[in-house]
Write an enzyme that holds these catalytic residues in place. Structure first.
Site, PDB file in Angstrom:
ATOM      1  N   THR A  96       0.869  -1.185   0.000  1.00 54.77           N
ATOM      2  CA  THR A  96       0.000   0.000   0.000  1.00 54.77           C
ATOM      3  C   THR A  96       0.899   1.225   0.000  1.00 54.77           C
ATOM      4  OG1 THR A  96      -1.673  -1.168   1.276  1.00 54.77           O
ATOM      5  CG2 THR A  96      -1.830   1.227   1.219  1.00 54.77           C
ATOM      6  N   LYS A 171      -7.555   1.619  -2.471  1.00 56.16           N
ATOM      7  CA  LYS A 171      -7.050   1.123  -1.173  1.00 56.16           C
ATOM      8  C   LYS A 171      -7.063   2.216  -0.093  1.00 56.16           C
ATOM      9  CE  LYS A 171      -4.911  -1.393   1.850  1.00 56.16           C
ATOM     10  NZ  LYS A 171      -5.634  -2.405   2.600  1.00 56.16           N
ATOM     11  N   LYS A 246       0.224   5.493   8.355  1.00 52.46           N
ATOM     12  CA  LYS A 246       0.797   5.729   7.019  1.00 52.46           C
ATOM     13  C   LYS A 246      -0.323   5.866   5.981  1.00 52.46           C
ATOM     14  CE  LYS A 246       1.510   2.334   4.490  1.00 52.46           C
ATOM     15  NZ  LYS A 246       1.782   1.169   3.655  1.00 52.46           N
TER      16      LYS A 246
HETATM   17  P1  NAD Z   1       5.725  -5.874   7.386  1.00 49.90           P
HETATM   18  O1  NAD Z   1       6.509  -4.734   7.912  1.00 49.90           O
HETATM   19  O2  NAD Z   1       5.321  -6.999   8.275  1.00 49.90           O
HETATM   20  O3  NAD Z   1       6.481  -6.519   6.114  1.00 49.90           O
HETATM   21  C1  NAD Z   1       7.254  -5.772   5.202  1.00 49.90           C
HETATM   22  C2  NAD Z   1       8.502  -6.580   4.930  1.00 49.90           C
HETATM   23  O4  NAD Z   1       9.278  -5.918   3.911  1.00 49.90           O
HETATM   24  C3  NAD Z   1       9.397  -6.720   6.171  1.00 49.90           C
HETATM   25  O5  NAD Z   1       9.624  -8.086   6.446  1.00 49.90           O
HETATM   26  C4  NAD Z   1      10.683  -5.994   5.756  1.00 49.90           C
HETATM   27  O6  NAD Z   1      11.853  -6.581   6.293  1.00 49.90           O
HETATM   28  C5  NAD Z   1      10.632  -6.128   4.253  1.00 49.90           C
HETATM   29  N1  NAD Z   1      11.437  -5.125   3.537  1.00 49.90           N
HETATM   30  C6  NAD Z   1      11.485  -3.791   3.741  1.00 49.90           C
HETATM   31  N2  NAD Z   1      12.336  -3.212   2.859  1.00 49.90           N
HETATM   32  C7  NAD Z   1      12.822  -4.228   2.098  1.00 49.90           C
HETATM   33  C8  NAD Z   1      13.755  -4.276   1.032  1.00 49.90           C
HETATM   34  N3  NAD Z   1      14.363  -3.174   0.560  1.00 49.90           N
HETATM   35  N4  NAD Z   1      14.053  -5.490   0.475  1.00 49.90           N
HETATM   36  C9  NAD Z   1      13.453  -6.618   0.948  1.00 49.90           C
HETATM   37  N5  NAD Z   1      12.568  -6.637   1.967  1.00 49.90           N
HETATM   38  C10 NAD Z   1      12.268  -5.444   2.530  1.00 49.90           C
HETATM   39  O7  NAD Z   1       4.430  -5.214   6.698  1.00 49.90           O
HETATM   40  P2  NAD Z   1       3.073  -5.954   6.288  1.00 49.90           P
HETATM   41  O8  NAD Z   1       2.116  -5.869   7.409  1.00 49.90           O
HETATM   42  O9  NAD Z   1       3.410  -7.258   5.648  1.00 49.90           O
HETATM   43  O10 NAD Z   1       2.553  -4.929   5.183  1.00 49.90           O
HETATM   44  C11 NAD Z   1       3.132  -4.853   3.876  1.00 49.90           C
HETATM   45  C12 NAD Z   1       2.282  -3.915   3.046  1.00 49.90           C
HETATM   46  O11 NAD Z   1       0.951  -4.422   2.976  1.00 49.90           O
HETATM   47  C13 NAD Z   1       2.185  -2.492   3.624  1.00 49.90           C
HETATM   48  O12 NAD Z   1       2.228  -1.569   2.577  1.00 49.90           O
HETATM   49  C14 NAD Z   1       0.836  -2.498   4.320  1.00 49.90           C
HETATM   50  O13 NAD Z   1       0.277  -1.205   4.392  1.00 49.90           O
HETATM   51  C15 NAD Z   1       0.040  -3.429   3.431  1.00 49.90           C
HETATM   52  N6  NAD Z   1      -1.077  -4.129   4.081  1.00 49.90           N
HETATM   53  C16 NAD Z   1      -0.930  -4.723   5.296  1.00 49.90           C
HETATM   54  C17 NAD Z   1      -2.006  -5.390   5.875  1.00 49.90           C
HETATM   55  C18 NAD Z   1      -1.894  -6.048   7.229  1.00 49.90           C
HETATM   56  O14 NAD Z   1      -2.948  -6.423   7.788  1.00 49.90           O
HETATM   57  N7  NAD Z   1      -0.697  -6.231   7.768  1.00 49.90           N
HETATM   58  C19 NAD Z   1      -3.240  -5.453   5.209  1.00 49.90           C
HETATM   59  C20 NAD Z   1      -3.348  -4.875   3.944  1.00 49.90           C
HETATM   60  C21 NAD Z   1      -2.259  -4.220   3.381  1.00 49.90           C
END
Ligand code: NAD
Length: 299
Positions: A96, A171, A246
């Site tokens: 997102t 979104k 965010k």
């Molecule tokens: P998270 O922080 O758990 O996972 C993100 C991952 O990306 C982490 O493991 C981090 O180490 C990795 N990362 C960051 N920079 C990186 C890079 N340069 N190279 C490789 N890996 C890298 O976040 P999440 O909860 O999985 O959310 C991810 C996205 O999905 C966000 O944009 C969030 O807004 C969206 N989202 C989350 C949810 C939810 O319920 N958690 C629901 C819908 C959408």
């Protein structure tokens, strides 16, 4: 079955990648956190030591990263996806992020000869685990048709929302509404309890009445009524309050750009800012209940 390079194996990316493996795809995964890569390998994926290695022979590249800066870095940076992936690869960003970054990265991808889609999701970590996510997809129709069977391994509702960036536009509207509903629920439960109601009683009535919404029936912020909600595990995320903040900032930024009045969205952003500033950003976004319901200080 496709060769998929998956970058970003966090709360959402890990179960999404696991579902692609279950569907028979060959998934090579990379994350900055080595334990996340090791965990993918335990589920039958191929561990990669870098993003470049993860995408080297991929037909499909999927990213699930925290926010716009990480997406820019992973696609446009030195050794980024646009410089290293096969030109025939389809690029799908499920993070997102802001609409402008989504359109800028998709434009750069197109100039470099790639098809790219923004495909953010709704449904939370439970939806990611159960492969019932909703995907809102922006980009060209042929790329969408190519992506659909891949996305179907991770989700149940796959919607083409228009050109690049439109997935992100849907979104942020959805998440602004989710935050407003969550705060409204927290206020209703706080008021109800101060009036002497048991949370379960309020839940039983409202879940069958006009105040019903997903934040109540799928993710109740008060411990008890919905066993799977983070409220029953000390608000372990789930979807962190920092991530919700965010998204609310993204919505406010977008609303400002097109002069859309969003006073409730602005209030939600201000409340989540206060909540995160007090050090609660790592908790699930439903933990804002504790912030709203806390006893008033004695004067
Ligand atoms: P998270 O922080 O758990 O996972 C993100 C991952 O990306 C982490 O493991 C981090 O180490 C990795 N990362 C960051 N920079 C990186 C890079 N340069 N190279 C490789 N890996 C890298 O976040 P999440 O909860 O999985 O959310 C991810 C996205 O999905 C966000 O944009 C969030 O807004 C969206 N989202 C989350 C949810 C939810 O319920 N958690 C629901 C819908 C959408």
């Amino acid at each position: 079955m496709a060769a998929i390079g998956f970058i970003g194996l966090g709360n959402m990316g890990a179960p999404m990648a696991a579902n692609l493996i279950k569907a028979g795809h060959q998934v090579t995964g990379y994350d900055l956190v080595p334990a996340a890569v090791a965990s993918l390998a335990e589920k039958g994926g191929r561990p990669a030591a870098s993003a470049t290695e993860a995408i080297a022979s991929a037909e499909i590249v999927i990213t699930m990263l925290p926010a716009g800066p990480q997406v820019r870095e992973v696609y446009l940076g030195n050794s980024g996806v646009l410089g290293r992936a096969k030109r025939s690869a389809l690029l799908i960003d499920c993070s997102t992020i802001d609409v402008d970054t989504a359109r800028a990265v998709a434009g750069a991808a197109q100039e470099a000869g790639f098809d790219m889609l923004d495909a953010p999701v709704s449904g939370g970590t439970a939806g990611a685990v159960a492969a019932t996510l909703t995907f809102m997809v922006g980009g060209e129709a042929p790329a969408f048709a190519r992506a659909r069977p891949i996305l179907e391994a991770m989700g149940r509702t796959i919607v083409h929302t228009g050109p690049a960036g439109n997935g992100q536009a849907v979104k942020i509207c959805n998440n602004m509404l989710l935050a407003v509903s969550m705060i409204g629920l927290c206020e209703a439960f706080t008021l109800g309890q101060k009036l002497g109601l048991a949370p379960q009683t309020l839940f039983d009535v409202v879940s069958k009445s006009t105040g019903q919404c997903w934040a109540l029936t799928g993710y109740c912020p008060v411990p008890g009524p919905v066993p799977s909600s983070p409220a029953n595990r000390d608000y372990a995320a789930g979807f962190t309050a920092a991530m919700m903040l965010k998204d609310l900032r993204l919505a406010q930024q977008a609303a400002g750009a097109v002069a859309a009045p969003t006073p409730m969205g602005a209030a939600a952003a201000a409340l989540y800012q206060l909540f995160v500033d007090e050090g609660s950003g790592r908790f699930d976004f439903s933990a804002i209940y504790r912030f709203i319901a806390k006893p008033a200080p004695k004067i």
